[in-house]
Design a protein around this motif. Sequence first.
Motif, short mmCIF file in Angstrom:
data_model
loop_
_atom_site.label_atom_id
_atom_site.label_comp_id
_atom_site.label_asym_id
_atom_site.label_seq_id
_atom_site.Cartn_x
_atom_site.Cartn_y
_atom_site.Cartn_z
N THR A 1 -1.80 -6.37 1.43
CA THR A 1 -2.57 -7.54 1.47
C THR A 1 -1.98 -8.71 0.82
O THR A 1 -1.55 -8.51 -0.49
CB THR A 1 -3.98 -7.36 0.79
OG1 THR A 1 -4.68 -6.14 1.65
CG2 THR A 1 -4.83 -8.53 0.95
N GLU B 1 -1.02 -5.19 8.70
CA GLU B 1 -1.06 -3.64 8.93
C GLU B 1 0.22 -2.93 8.96
O GLU B 1 0.30 -1.90 8.74
CB GLU B 1 -1.82 -3.37 10.29
CG GLU B 1 -3.16 -3.80 10.22
CD GLU B 1 -4.10 -3.31 9.40
OE1 GLU B 1 -3.92 -1.86 9.18
OE2 GLU B 1 -5.00 -3.70 8.86
N SER C 1 1.14 -1.07 5.02
CA SER C 1 0.27 -2.03 5.00
C SER C 1 0.47 -2.97 3.69
O SER C 1 1.06 -2.37 2.79
CB SER C 1 -0.96 -1.58 5.62
OG SER C 1 -1.76 -0.90 4.70
N ASP D 1 1.10 -1.24 0.10
CA ASP D 1 -0.02 -0.03 0.11
C ASP D 1 0.91 1.28 -0.08
O ASP D 1 0.39 2.34 -0.25
CB ASP D 1 -0.79 0.08 1.27
CG ASP D 1 -1.95 -1.02 1.40
OD1 ASP D 1 -2.36 -1.46 0.15
OD2 ASP D 1 -2.26 -1.47 2.41
N THR E 1 -6.81 -15.19 2.28
CA THR E 1 -6.51 -13.75 2.16
C THR E 1 -6.20 -13.07 3.50
O THR E 1 -6.96 -13.33 4.50
CB THR E 1 -7.34 -13.21 1.21
OG1 THR E 1 -7.71 -13.70 0.08
CG2 THR E 1 -7.38 -11.63 1.10
N GLN E 2 -5.16 -12.22 3.67
CA GLN E 2 -5.05 -11.51 4.81
C GLN E 2 -4.28 -10.41 4.71
O GLN E 2 -3.54 -10.14 3.92
CB GLN E 2 -4.31 -12.19 5.84
CG GLN E 2 -4.35 -11.85 7.19
CD GLN E 2 -3.76 -12.78 8.29
OE1 GLN E 2 -3.78 -12.61 9.53
NE2 GLN E 2 -3.41 -14.02 7.91
N LYS E 3 -4.60 -9.10 5.32
CA LYS E 3 -3.97 -7.75 5.44
C LYS E 3 -2.87 -7.69 6.56
O LYS E 3 -3.27 -8.05 7.74
CB LYS E 3 -4.86 -6.80 5.37
CG LYS E 3 -4.27 -5.16 5.25
CD LYS E 3 -5.39 -4.16 5.05
CE LYS E 3 -4.47 -2.97 4.96
NZ LYS E 3 -5.65 -1.94 4.57
#
Length: 323
Positions: free
Chosen positions: A237, A253, A235, A217, A249-251
């Motif tokens: 993903t 931070e 961050s 990001d 799927t996971q973000k």
Amino acid sequence: MAYTFDKANANAPFKHRTQYFEMMADRAIYQDGWIASTKVIRPPWDVVGAVNPDPATNVTWELYDLTKDWTQSNDVAAANPKKLKEMQDLFWVEAAKYNVLPLDASVATRVVVPKPSLAAGRTTFTYSGDRTGIPPGDAPSLLNTSYTITAEVEVPPGGAEGMLNTNGGRFGGYGFYLLKGKPVFTWNLLDLKRIRWEGPEALSPGKHTLVFDFKYDGLGFATLAFNNMSGIGRSGTGVLKVDGKVVSTQKMEHTVPIILQFDETFDVGADTGTPVDDRDYQVPFKFTGKLNKLMLSIDRPKLTPADEKRLEQEARRNNRMSE
């Protein structure tokens, strides 16, 4: 310095008469019992403070006679301007000789500035079979960028497990592996937290294509050119796929901002350092299936003209505040 170990040379004069010092544009020069040094104005832990825009001249010099004052408590620069000028001139001679110039007062930027590397300028990498022990400087860096890792594997009857690709280890890094047949991707965030993507099922015997795709990001390392850390450690993903199907799927931070461990290596097909997660495996965790191909594709962020203008304005504002 070997001659100094001989008792017969206990009273011999120094052979090393001159020595320069420089770090983050703070500098000094020693010669024949005298040392001239610049006054440090920024504490060493302030790695992203405002940068001295003119480190060559915008400094205060001090001078010490070490033959009388080895603790450097009595600055004699004002009383010895001629000697100070002589020492300053000598510094520039030594600095030019040993490639110190140009002076750079930044800290974080200098840490991550690209060094000579086999990976420099490349965005795609392909490996086959075991490829272990690649040092960090020659390994693809996945920090502060988007990237895709694709592994083409063959699972034998009875299943497989082991490391597909890793860089870093117990105190920071990532690992892409099969654990009891299940695909796993783990990011170890400096041993503070571990983010984990895991497929729900063990891979069946046969050929499979495993993909971990990460979309970052932030603006990346390029912001450091403006002494601005806003682009790093941001961050992103991650998506784990098995044969084209999304299984996790996971973000994240936060991401690792600067570097991975210098004492770990980039490995394909095994892990030759320390585990990214001791609970999952122990080294070397060699892959027990067949790794036909491992591919990395890196999509580094690029600053737009608007980004550059904003960062320049922030840098000027920070420098004015510092002054």
